[in-house]
Design a protein around this motif. Structure first.
Motif, PDB file in Angstrom:
ATOM      1  N   VAL A 110     -44.805 -10.153   8.056  1.00 16.28           N
ATOM      2  CA  VAL A 110     -43.678 -10.894   7.464  1.00 16.28           C
ATOM      3  C   VAL A 110     -42.614  -9.922   6.967  1.00 16.28           C
ATOM      4  CG1 VAL A 110     -42.985 -12.388   5.552  1.00 16.28           C
ATOM      5  CG2 VAL A 110     -45.062 -12.906   6.842  1.00 16.28           C
ATOM      6  N   LEU A 111     -43.045  -8.900   6.247  1.00 14.56           N
ATOM      7  CA  LEU A 111     -42.086  -7.946   5.706  1.00 14.56           C
ATOM      8  C   LEU A 111     -41.472  -7.094   6.815  1.00 14.56           C
ATOM      9  CD1 LEU A 111     -40.845  -7.220   3.023  1.00 14.56           C
ATOM     10  CD2 LEU A 111     -42.559  -5.430   2.758  1.00 14.56           C
ATOM     11  N   ASP A 112     -42.229  -6.814   7.859  1.00 13.54           N
ATOM     12  CA  ASP A 112     -41.690  -6.066   8.984  1.00 13.54           C
ATOM     13  C   ASP A 112     -40.534  -6.832   9.619  1.00 13.54           C
ATOM     14  OD1 ASP A 112     -41.925  -3.765  10.927  1.00 13.54           O
ATOM     15  OD2 ASP A 112     -42.180  -5.448  12.308  1.00 13.54           O
ATOM     16  N   GLY A 113     -40.670  -8.150   9.710  1.00 12.80           N
ATOM     17  CA  GLY A 113     -39.584  -8.964  10.250  1.00 12.80           C
ATOM     18  C   GLY A 113     -38.331  -8.886   9.404  1.00 12.80           C
ATOM     19  N   TYR A 114     -38.510  -8.918   8.100  1.00  9.01           N
ATOM     20  CA  TYR A 114     -37.370  -8.785   7.188  1.00  9.01           C
ATOM     21  C   TYR A 114     -36.697  -7.425   7.358  1.00  9.01           C
ATOM     22  CZ  TYR A 114     -35.038  -7.576   2.798  1.00  9.01           C
ATOM     23  OH  TYR A 114     -34.134  -7.128   1.866  1.00  9.01           O
ATOM     24  N   ARG A 115     -37.495  -6.366   7.406  1.00  9.19           N
ATOM     25  CA  ARG A 115     -36.941  -5.017   7.492  1.00  9.19           C
ATOM     26  C   ARG A 115     -36.242  -4.794   8.834  1.00  9.19           C
ATOM     27  NH1 ARG A 115     -38.471  -2.177   3.146  1.00  9.19           N
ATOM     28  NH2 ARG A 115     -37.816  -0.207   4.056  1.00  9.19           N
ATOM     29  N   ALA A 116     -36.792  -5.366   9.889  1.00  6.17           N
ATOM     30  CA  ALA A 116     -36.143  -5.267  11.198  1.00  6.17           C
ATOM     31  C   ALA A 116     -34.797  -5.988  11.180  1.00  6.17           C
ATOM     32  CB  ALA A 116     -37.051  -5.838  12.272  1.00  6.17           C
ATOM     33  N   GLN A 117     -34.751  -7.155  10.546  1.00  2.00           N
ATOM     34  CA  GLN A 117     -33.523  -7.941  10.479  1.00  2.00           C
ATOM     35  C   GLN A 117     -32.396  -7.184   9.793  1.00  2.00           C
ATOM     36  OE1 GLN A 117     -34.014 -11.645   8.369  1.00  2.00           O
ATOM     37  NE2 GLN A 117     -31.851 -12.170   8.482  1.00  2.00           N
ATOM     38  N   HIS A 118     -32.758  -6.370   8.804  1.00  2.00           N
ATOM     39  CA  HIS A 118     -31.739  -5.671   8.015  1.00  2.00           C
ATOM     40  C   HIS A 118     -31.654  -4.185   8.339  1.00  2.00           C
ATOM     41  CE1 HIS A 118     -30.931  -9.258   5.698  1.00  2.00           C
ATOM     42  NE2 HIS A 118     -32.233  -9.418   5.533  1.00  2.00           N
ATOM     43  N   GLY A 119     -32.261  -3.761   9.443  1.00  2.00           N
ATOM     44  CA  GLY A 119     -32.136  -2.391   9.898  1.00  2.00           C
ATOM     45  C   GLY A 119     -32.780  -1.370   8.991  1.00  2.00           C
ATOM     46  N   LEU A 120     -33.896  -1.727   8.371  1.00  2.00           N
ATOM     47  CA  LEU A 120     -34.577  -0.841   7.440  1.00  2.00           C
ATOM     48  C   LEU A 120     -35.784  -0.184   8.097  1.00  2.00           C
ATOM     49  CD1 LEU A 120     -34.480  -3.250   4.355  1.00  2.00           C
ATOM     50  CD2 LEU A 120     -32.950  -1.312   4.813  1.00  2.00           C
ATOM     51  N   ASP A 121     -36.264   0.882   7.472  1.00  2.00           N
ATOM     52  CA  ASP A 121     -37.459   1.582   7.929  1.00  2.00           C
ATOM     53  C   ASP A 121     -38.608   0.592   8.089  1.00  2.00           C
ATOM     54  OD1 ASP A 121     -39.562   3.344   8.345  1.00  2.00           O
ATOM     55  OD2 ASP A 121     -39.739   3.871   6.229  1.00  2.00           O
ATOM     56  N   ARG A 122     -39.336   0.688   9.201  1.00  2.00           N
ATOM     57  CA  ARG A 122     -40.344  -0.315   9.543  1.00  2.00           C
ATOM     58  C   ARG A 122     -41.767   0.077   9.127  1.00  2.00           C
ATOM     59  NH1 ARG A 122     -38.390  -3.127  14.172  1.00  2.00           N
ATOM     60  NH2 ARG A 122     -40.338  -4.310  14.206  1.00  2.00           N
ATOM     61  N   GLN A 123     -41.958   1.051   8.243  1.00  2.00           N
ATOM     62  CA  GLN A 123     -43.306   1.405   7.811  1.00  2.00           C
ATOM     63  C   GLN A 123     -43.979   0.188   7.179  1.00  2.00           C
ATOM     64  OE1 GLN A 123     -43.534   4.322   4.710  1.00  2.00           O
ATOM     65  NE2 GLN A 123     -45.755   4.465   4.758  1.00  2.00           N
ATOM     66  N   PRO A 124     -45.237  -0.117   7.550  1.00  2.00           N
ATOM     67  CA  PRO A 124     -45.923  -1.284   6.989  1.00  2.00           C
ATOM     68  C   PRO A 124     -46.016  -1.214   5.467  1.00  2.00           C
ATOM     69  CG  PRO A 124     -47.129  -0.417   8.866  1.00  2.00           C
ATOM     70  CD  PRO A 124     -46.056   0.575   8.563  1.00  2.00           C
ATOM     71  N   TRP A 125     -45.920  -2.400   4.847  1.00  2.00           N
ATOM     72  CA  TRP A 125     -46.005  -2.473   3.393  1.00  2.00           C
ATOM     73  C   TRP A 125     -47.306  -1.879   2.873  1.00  2.00           C
ATOM     74  CZ3 TRP A 125     -49.595  -5.440   0.563  1.00  2.00           C
ATOM     75  CH2 TRP A 125     -49.386  -5.467  -0.822  1.00  2.00           C
ATOM     76  N   SER A 126     -48.424  -2.203   3.502  1.00  2.00           N
ATOM     77  CA  SER A 126     -49.714  -1.699   3.026  1.00  2.00           C
ATOM     78  C   SER A 126     -49.738  -0.169   3.048  1.00  2.00           C
ATOM     79  CB  SER A 126     -50.863  -2.260   3.872  1.00  2.00           C
ATOM     80  OG  SER A 126     -50.654  -1.975   5.248  1.00  2.00           O
ATOM     81  N   GLY A 127     -49.130   0.435   4.063  1.00  2.00           N
ATOM     82  CA  GLY A 127     -49.042   1.885   4.126  1.00  2.00           C
ATOM     83  C   GLY A 127     -48.165   2.439   3.022  1.00  2.00           C
ATOM     84  N   ARG A 128     -47.091   1.736   2.701  1.00  2.00           N
ATOM     85  CA  ARG A 128     -46.203   2.176   1.618  1.00  2.00           C
ATOM     86  C   ARG A 128     -46.932   2.173   0.276  1.00  2.00           C
ATOM     87  NH1 ARG A 128     -40.597   2.202   1.948  1.00  2.00           N
ATOM     88  NH2 ARG A 128     -39.778   1.938   4.054  1.00  2.00           N
ATOM     89  N   VAL A 129     -47.741   1.131   0.046  1.00  2.00           N
ATOM     90  CA  VAL A 129     -48.489   1.055  -1.214  1.00  2.00           C
ATOM     91  C   VAL A 129     -49.413   2.258  -1.343  1.00  2.00           C
ATOM     92  CG1 VAL A 129     -50.247  -0.228  -2.481  1.00  2.00           C
ATOM     93  CG2 VAL A 129     -48.372  -1.462  -1.371  1.00  2.00           C
ATOM     94  N   VAL A 130     -50.167   2.538  -0.286  1.00  2.00           N
ATOM     95  CA  VAL A 130     -51.113   3.650  -0.318  1.00  2.00           C
ATOM     96  C   VAL A 130     -50.379   4.976  -0.488  1.00  2.00           C
ATOM     97  CG1 VAL A 130     -52.837   4.903   1.040  1.00  2.00           C
ATOM     98  CG2 VAL A 130     -52.860   2.405   0.997  1.00  2.00           C
ATOM     99  N   GLU A 131     -49.270   5.140   0.225  1.00  2.00           N
ATOM    100  CA  GLU A 131     -48.497   6.381   0.142  1.00  2.00           C
ATOM    101  C   GLU A 131     -47.918   6.576  -1.253  1.00  2.00           C
ATOM    102  OE1 GLU A 131     -44.278   7.399   1.920  1.00  2.00           O
ATOM    103  OE2 GLU A 131     -45.810   7.535   3.493  1.00  2.00           O
ATOM    104  N   ARG A 132     -47.366   5.497  -1.824  1.00  4.57           N
ATOM    105  CA  ARG A 132     -46.725   5.598  -3.149  1.00  4.57           C
ATOM    106  C   ARG A 132     -47.737   5.944  -4.237  1.00  4.57           C
ATOM    107  NH1 ARG A 132     -45.551   6.226  -7.459  1.00  4.57           N
ATOM    108  NH2 ARG A 132     -43.839   5.428  -8.740  1.00  4.57           N
ATOM    109  N   LEU A 133     -48.995   5.533  -4.065  1.00  4.40           N
ATOM    110  CA  LEU A 133     -50.018   5.741  -5.085  1.00  4.40           C
ATOM    111  C   LEU A 133     -51.032   6.804  -4.679  1.00  4.40           C
ATOM    112  CD1 LEU A 133     -50.592   1.991  -6.007  1.00  4.40           C
ATOM    113  CD2 LEU A 133     -49.117   3.642  -7.174  1.00  4.40           C
ATOM    114  N   ALA A 134     -50.647   7.683  -3.758  1.00  3.82           N
ATOM    115  CA  ALA A 134     -51.588   8.658  -3.202  1.00  3.82           C
ATOM    116  C   ALA A 134     -52.108   9.642  -4.248  1.00  3.82           C
ATOM    117  CB  ALA A 134     -50.937   9.418  -2.054  1.00  3.82           C
ATOM    118  N   GLY A 135     -51.281  10.015  -5.193  1.00  5.22           N
ATOM    119  CA  GLY A 135     -51.717  10.988  -6.185  1.00  5.22           C
ATOM    120  C   GLY A 135     -50.545  11.531  -6.973  1.00  5.22           C
ATOM    121  N   PRO A 136     -50.768  12.532  -7.821  1.00  3.54           N
ATOM    122  CA  PRO A 136     -49.691  13.070  -8.662  1.00  3.54           C
ATOM    123  C   PRO A 136     -48.448  13.473  -7.881  1.00  3.54           C
ATOM    124  CG  PRO A 136     -51.799  13.956  -9.359  1.00  3.54           C
ATOM    125  CD  PRO A 136     -52.058  13.195  -8.088  1.00  3.54           C
ATOM    126  N   GLY A 137     -48.640  14.005  -6.680  1.00  3.98           N
ATOM    127  CA  GLY A 137     -47.496  14.444  -5.886  1.00  3.98           C
ATOM    128  C   GLY A 137     -46.586  13.318  -5.441  1.00  3.98           C
TER     129      GLY A 137
END
Length: 275
Positions: free
Chosen positions: A228-255
């Motif tokens: 669902v979010l990928d469709g939104y991001r495609a519509q508005h020309g945004l980076d298509r990284q999956p939301w679940s991947g973004r969550v994991v990346e954002r909370l990966a650690g102190p860095g």
């Protein structure tokens, strides 16, 4: 009276079949809220002091723990100061472009001044619970201001990145000991040419539990959200990284925390040891 309650809720969930059994103009307004990162420049984009006072009046109408009212807000209009704050907040240009940048402050300094004037002690200010009260009070107040701004045709975006450099932000705003910037809020007239829409949220079954927390049910409901979010991001020309991947990346650690991994230490610097 809502004439078509399905439309705003369908946009909010990215689901043409989504609907609510009840509705109101206020709910419609909330469902239509989006972050604004492009503002009308110059006089046409002005947000005057009357608007700011109205937003603060709405903010002060929010609930507050024990009526402590443990927050303050600094309205920043000066172009150079906004540019410096934009740099401190992760080089986010829209902070400088907004008509006014409201910095919401978890503020226990007022309680300390009240105590000093009465030759009293407020040792509870040093504890984590009281720090949380300041942050929660500020967030409740700011969200009232966001809704009020939207009702006046203004756009807003929260900026948590003011917590990246709390010492520098405190110095820029001359915050007293016992006060720390919780987050910023960029406010201005939305640029009608900004390519943005209402970002879909997780389906309700992923966040709403009845009586007891049901992780399996919630996780199953969330499985289709990446698409669902990928469709939104495609519509508005945004980076298509999956939301679940973004969550994991954002909370990966102190860095991945942009300096906020040492927030407790920075709070102590600001006179909030949060024991």
């Amino acid at each position: 009276m809502i004439t078509d309650p399905a439309r705003p809720v369908a946009r909010r969930y990215g689901d043409a079949g989504a609907a609510l059994g009840v509705g109101s103009d206020v709910i419609d307004l909330l469902l239509a809220r989006r972050s604004t990162r492009r503002f009308v420049p110059g006089p046409a984009g002005e947000v005057d002091d009357d608007h700011v006072r109205a937003l603060v009046a709405a903010a002060q109408s929010a609930p507050t723990s024990s009526n402590l009212q443990a927050w303050s807000v600094v309205a920043v209009r000066d172009t150079e100061r906004k540019e410096r704050l934009a740099a401190l907040a992760g080089e986010q240009a829209f902070v400088a472009q907004a008509a006014v940048f409201l910095v919401w402050v978890a503020d226990l300094s007022r309680a300390r001044r009240l105590a000093a004037a009465r030759d009293a002690r407020v040792d509870a200010v040093d504890y984590l619970e009281t720090t949380l009260i300041g942050f929660v009070d500020a967030a409740l107040a700011a969200q009232n201001a966001v809704v009020a701004a939207q009702s006046l045709g203004l756009g807003t975006t929260y900026v948590g990145a003011v917590r990246n450099r709390p010492r520098e932000v405190a110095a820029e705003l001359d915050l007293p000991d016992g006060a720390v910037a919780a987050f910023g809020l960029a406010v201005g007239r939305p640029d009608p040419d900004e390519d943005a829409g209402v970002k879909p949220r997780l389906p309700q079954d992923a966040v709403l539990h009845h009586e007891r927390y049901d992780a399996a049910r919630a996780d199953a409901a969330a499985e289709g959200y990446d698409a669902v979010l990928d469709g939104y991001r495609a519509q508005h020309g945004l980076d298509r990284q999956p939301w679940s991947g973004r969550v994991v990346e954002r909370l990966a650690g102190p860095g991945s925390m942009a300096g906020r991994d040492v927030l407790r230490e920075r709070l102590a610097d600001r006179g909030l040891p949060s024991l």
